[in-house]
Write a protein that holds these residues in place. Structure first.
Motif, PDB file in Angstrom:
ATOM      1  N   TYR A 161      82.701  79.040  80.749  1.00  0.00           N
ATOM      2  CA  TYR A 161      81.395  78.485  80.320  1.00  0.00           C
ATOM      3  C   TYR A 161      80.343  79.657  80.153  1.00  0.00           C
ATOM      4  O   TYR A 161      79.121  79.331  79.882  1.00  0.00           O
ATOM      5  CB  TYR A 161      80.885  77.358  81.118  1.00  0.00           C
ATOM      6  N   LYS A 196      80.087  68.811  80.742  1.00  0.00           N
ATOM      7  CA  LYS A 196      78.972  68.560  80.264  1.00  0.00           C
ATOM      8  C   LYS A 196      77.735  69.385  80.705  1.00  0.00           C
ATOM      9  O   LYS A 196      76.793  69.947  80.292  1.00  0.00           O
ATOM     10  CB  LYS A 196      78.646  67.062  80.387  1.00  0.00           C
ATOM     11  N   LEU A 197      77.852  69.431  82.108  1.00  0.00           N
ATOM     12  CA  LEU A 197      76.736  70.214  82.970  1.00  0.00           C
ATOM     13  C   LEU A 197      76.827  71.607  82.772  1.00  0.00           C
ATOM     14  O   LEU A 197      75.793  72.235  82.430  1.00  0.00           O
ATOM     15  CB  LEU A 197      76.904  70.074  84.304  1.00  0.00           C
ATOM     16  N   LYS A 242      75.498  72.205  78.868  1.00  0.00           N
ATOM     17  CA  LYS A 242      74.192  71.598  78.699  1.00  0.00           C
ATOM     18  C   LYS A 242      73.397  72.338  77.844  1.00  0.00           C
ATOM     19  O   LYS A 242      72.644  71.827  76.949  1.00  0.00           O
ATOM     20  CB  LYS A 242      73.516  71.244  80.104  1.00  0.00           C
ATOM     21  N   LEU A 301      74.711  71.869  74.291  1.00  0.00           N
ATOM     22  CA  LEU A 301      74.852  70.704  73.634  1.00  0.00           C
ATOM     23  C   LEU A 301      73.533  70.313  72.588  1.00  0.00           C
ATOM     24  O   LEU A 301      72.539  70.386  73.215  1.00  0.00           O
ATOM     25  CB  LEU A 301      75.192  69.772  74.833  1.00  0.00           C
ATOM     26  N   ASP A 314      79.786  66.882  74.310  1.00  0.00           N
ATOM     27  CA  ASP A 314      80.356  66.767  75.477  1.00  0.00           C
ATOM     28  C   ASP A 314      81.727  65.824  75.113  1.00  0.00           C
ATOM     29  O   ASP A 314      81.506  65.103  74.099  1.00  0.00           O
ATOM     30  CB  ASP A 314      79.754  66.015  76.610  1.00  0.00           C
TER      31      ASP A 314
END
Length: 156
Positions: free
Chosen positions: A58, A90-91, A94, A97, A104
């Motif tokens: 990520y 998702k975090l 973030k 996104l 997500d």
């Protein structure tokens, strides 16, 4: 004689084999959640959870996106194709996104149904408008994408 019977059974089985199809209710949800309108194909560039991947997958998502856009999708005609990026974490995702191109994994649907295999970092899922699909776990190229979309073209 036994070999012939086994071969015939195998051949008959192949004749009745069907492509994998996403059920209509799930297709409706995918269309809604990922803003898939009238395009013939939906391409999902999938990012696995961090704990599935042996490296930090990520970091620098914007650079990865730019590289894919230039080096992979720059060689493909994307007319009539919806191309999105879906992130399981998702975090961690973030900052990128935007719910236009980057989403997500709503309800962990893609993880549960296609990509639940530890030791991987990325994957590709291509779905045609009828719900037939093919996917790749791991690295993929523009040739892979072209081959899959050709294989999933709807025959009329």
């Amino acid at each position: 004689m036994k070999k012939i019977v086994v071969f015939l059974m195998f051949f008959v089985h192949l004749g009745f084999a069907q492509d994998a199809i996403i059920p209509k209710d799930q297709m409706n949800s995918i269309r809604y959640e990922y803003n898939w309108k009238d395009e013939t194909f939906l391409i999902i560039n999938y990012r696995y959870p961090q704990d599935y991947c042996p490296y930090e997958n990520y970091e620098e998502l914007d650079k990865t996106y730019a590289w894919l856009t230039d080096k992979v999708y720059g060689k493909i005609d994307l007319s009539n194709i919806r191309n999105i990026y879906v992130y399981e974490d998702k975090l961690a995702a973030k900052p990128i996104l935007d719910f236009t191109t980057h989403y997500d994994d709503v309800g962990h649907y893609f993880l549960k149904n296609f990509f639940d295999k530890k030791g991987n970092c990325i994957g590709l899922l291509i779905i045609n408008s009828q719900g037939a699909y093919k996917y790749i776990i791991g690295d993929y190229s523009s040739k892979d994408i072209i081959n899959i979309t050709e294989a999933l073209k709807i025959k009329e």
